[in-house]
Design a protein around this motif. Sequence first.
Motif, PDB file in Angstrom:
ATOM      1  N   VAL A 136       0.868  -1.175   0.000  1.00 52.33           N
ATOM      2  CA  VAL A 136       0.000   0.000   0.000  1.00 52.33           C
ATOM      3  C   VAL A 136       0.906   1.226   0.000  1.00 52.33           C
ATOM      4  O   VAL A 136       1.773   1.363   0.873  1.00 52.33           O
ATOM      5  CB  VAL A 136      -0.939   0.040   1.223  1.00 52.33           C
ATOM      6  N   ILE A 137       0.704   2.091  -0.986  1.00 51.25           N
ATOM      7  CA  ILE A 137       1.477   3.327  -1.086  1.00 51.25           C
ATOM      8  C   ILE A 137       0.502   4.481  -0.927  1.00 51.25           C
ATOM      9  O   ILE A 137      -0.437   4.626  -1.709  1.00 51.25           O
ATOM     10  CB  ILE A 137       2.210   3.425  -2.435  1.00 51.25           C
ATOM     11  N   VAL A 138       0.683   5.294   0.097  1.00 49.84           N
ATOM     12  CA  VAL A 138      -0.234   6.383   0.408  1.00 49.84           C
ATOM     13  C   VAL A 138       0.473   7.707   0.117  1.00 49.84           C
ATOM     14  O   VAL A 138       1.603   7.925   0.558  1.00 49.84           O
ATOM     15  CB  VAL A 138      -0.677   6.347   1.886  1.00 49.84           C
ATOM     16  N   SER A 139      -0.214   8.566  -0.619  1.00 45.63           N
ATOM     17  CA  SER A 139       0.326   9.900  -0.872  1.00 45.63           C
ATOM     18  C   SER A 139      -0.579  10.932  -0.226  1.00 45.63           C
ATOM     19  O   SER A 139      -1.797  10.892  -0.370  1.00 45.63           O
ATOM     20  CB  SER A 139       0.427  10.164  -2.372  1.00 45.63           C
ATOM     21  N   SER A 140       0.033  11.869   0.484  1.00 43.54           N
ATOM     22  CA  SER A 140      -0.717  12.888   1.200  1.00 43.54           C
ATOM     23  C   SER A 140       0.149  14.130   1.336  1.00 43.54           C
ATOM     24  O   SER A 140       1.359  14.098   1.081  1.00 43.54           O
ATOM     25  CB  SER A 140      -1.113  12.376   2.591  1.00 43.54           C
ATOM     26  N   PHE A 141      -0.468  15.226   1.720  1.00 46.90           N
ATOM     27  CA  PHE A 141       0.312  16.397   2.081  1.00 46.90           C
ATOM     28  C   PHE A 141       1.194  16.046   3.267  1.00 46.90           C
ATOM     29  O   PHE A 141       0.776  15.326   4.178  1.00 46.90           O
ATOM     30  CB  PHE A 141      -0.600  17.568   2.456  1.00 46.90           C
ATOM     31  N   ALA A 142       2.398  16.589   3.284  1.00 41.80           N
ATOM     32  CA  ALA A 142       3.345  16.268   4.346  1.00 41.80           C
ATOM     33  C   ALA A 142       2.935  16.849   5.692  1.00 41.80           C
ATOM     34  O   ALA A 142       3.544  16.533   6.706  1.00 41.80           O
ATOM     35  CB  ALA A 142       4.741  16.769   3.970  1.00 41.80           C
ATOM     36  N   SER A 143       1.909  17.697   5.695  1.00 41.74           N
ATOM     37  CA  SER A 143       1.454  18.297   6.954  1.00 41.74           C
ATOM     38  C   SER A 143       0.097  17.756   7.406  1.00 41.74           C
ATOM     39  O   SER A 143      -0.426  18.211   8.420  1.00 41.74           O
ATOM     40  CB  SER A 143       1.355  19.818   6.790  1.00 41.74           C
ATOM     41  N   HIS A 144      -0.448  16.787   6.678  1.00 39.05           N
ATOM     42  CA  HIS A 144      -1.806  16.314   6.979  1.00 39.05           C
ATOM     43  C   HIS A 144      -1.741  15.237   8.062  1.00 39.05           C
ATOM     44  O   HIS A 144      -1.904  14.047   7.814  1.00 39.05           O
ATOM     45  CB  HIS A 144      -2.461  15.764   5.714  1.00 39.05           C
ATOM     46  N   VAL A 145      -1.519  15.682   9.289  1.00 36.93           N
ATOM     47  CA  VAL A 145      -1.286  14.768  10.408  1.00 36.93           C
ATOM     48  C   VAL A 145      -2.505  13.885  10.662  1.00 36.93           C
ATOM     49  O   VAL A 145      -2.374  12.679  10.922  1.00 36.93           O
ATOM     50  CB  VAL A 145      -0.907  15.567  11.675  1.00 36.93           C
ATOM     51  N   HIS A 146      -3.715  14.456  10.596  1.00 35.99           N
ATOM     52  CA  HIS A 146      -4.922  13.663  10.874  1.00 35.99           C
ATOM     53  C   HIS A 146      -5.054  12.512   9.889  1.00 35.99           C
ATOM     54  O   HIS A 146      -5.361  11.372  10.282  1.00 35.99           O
ATOM     55  CB  HIS A 146      -6.170  14.544  10.783  1.00 35.99           C
ATOM     56  N   ARG A 147      -4.856  12.776   8.612  1.00 34.12           N
ATOM     57  CA  ARG A 147      -5.027  11.726   7.616  1.00 34.12           C
ATOM     58  C   ARG A 147      -3.970  10.640   7.777  1.00 34.12           C
ATOM     59  O   ARG A 147      -4.259   9.438   7.664  1.00 34.12           O
ATOM     60  CB  ARG A 147      -4.948  12.354   6.216  1.00 34.12           C
TER      61      ARG A 147
END
Length: 558
Positions: free
Chosen positions: A233-244
């Motif tokens: 599983v490879i997850v991409s998110s904003f580097a500041s999106h702590v909740h996600r």
Amino acid sequence: MARTSTPPPPLAPDALRVVALGGLGEIGRNMTVFEYDGKLLVVDCGVLFPEEHQPGVDVILPDWSHFRARLSDVVAVVLTHGHEDHIGAVPYLLRERPDIPIIGSRLTLNLLKAKLVEHRITPVIVEVTEGQLLARGPFDLEFLAVNHSIPDSLAVAIRTSAGLVLHTGDFKMDQFPLDGRMTDLRGFARLGEEGVDLFMVDSTNADVPGFTTSERELAPAIDEVFRTTRRRVIVSSFASHVHRIQQVLNAAHAHGRKVAFVGRSMVRNMAVATELGYLKVPAGLVVDVKRMDRMSPEQITLVCTGSQGEPMAALSRMAGGDHSIQVEEGDTVLLASSLIPGNENAIYRVINGLTDRGANVVHKGNAKVHVSGHASAGELVYCYNIVQPANVLPVHGEARHLRANAELAIKTGVHRDRVPIAANGHVIDLHEGRANIVGKVEIHNVYVDGQTVGGVTEDSLAQRRTLGEEGVITVVALVDLDTRQLAEPPDFIAHGFEHDASTFRPATAAIEKALANAAGRDVTDIAKLEQVIAREVQNWAYRSHRRRPVVIPVVIEA
């Protein structure tokens, strides 16, 4: 949207001036300057990420040139939260005056400090929390909790004798926030009772009906990804999106996977969030990415940057096969973020690249894996009804968002004349209870290109686009300056311009004719002859090929 371009008049006594330097008419580059009694207060100082028509640009800064000569009058910079579009330009401002006090919450300031280490800047910081009162020069500040897609977000109330301003920052009204920290609607109502003279309100979701979905409702979809994926599983998110990312860690732990962070900003921010206790990491869950080579695919979760298709981010490089981590058949890639307007093409290019490599790509369009961090129309109306402001200034959004937000305020009873719709550069004065656009300061895009700040211009970007789309032709001509004739046929060196051995023969004839005309005008200066050759080759290229390449002429005296 107001169209005035007139410079603002002198600030009246007992008036508060608001200058919008970013975030109006765009998603990003948020920065607002408040002026009162000869002093300046800055709220947020963020960056805007470039679009495809701005090649080579890293980020775009607000243009603070209109108050550069008054940096000594800045009493503080208030940061509402830790997203790049609100803090990313702070290092560049501090280069010009390093001792400006930076005010923000604990997480926001620590994310900023980690960033400033790379710029070798030690900031003067003032940590605040919700409910706190703080005076800076003629500005009395009060901070209120709001929830957003990053912890520790704040709204700020600014009191002067000109009136009370309430700036929401980015916010929503999640009734079931992951960290239990709710938007302080009681505080909003209390300020409404006191009398809010100017309400500056996040507009990003103003055109979305209803209420924004709670973060907690994403858990089933994220769990489904982990439950059904047999490989990585490879997850991409904003580097500041702590909740996600917390939700991703929870799902990975529940399904017996290890997690590795990929990308410098992701590793840095998650280390800060973990150290401060905002990210709860079970023991042994997070490992170094180098250990993944010794683990089977079904044990692996990678969390990386690149959810907006940024060309140098980890996910984009994986999609192009230009990363040490190779996406393989059966991997699932989860894009756990929004689609920022202007990034659509880049994001879909990444999705297609990942799909071509055999990955199953899960994104907002095909699964409930993202909710916005911004209040929708129902929440905004609720806020207007409890605050009952005298004036409203929609902020943070494109033109359609600002307009939609203005209409919501008007529907709740705020008079249309008291809801100015401003653009970047506009100056709004709050005087005797009225907020009006009184003029505009000249601002420009300030481009960061590597180590260069402000050196890139619109003309140089246009030339880059031409190089990328039309190609370049270098013409080396040996010219007898007495006769203005070619001593021999010129050499043509072309890149990105389709040609063969005979392509440039007509161009040679055109150059000879143009040089003959120059002789009739007695043009002997080499620089002017180069201009003549460049113009003639450009005209020939358009007539013959419908192309406008960049032409670099080199005239050598025979």
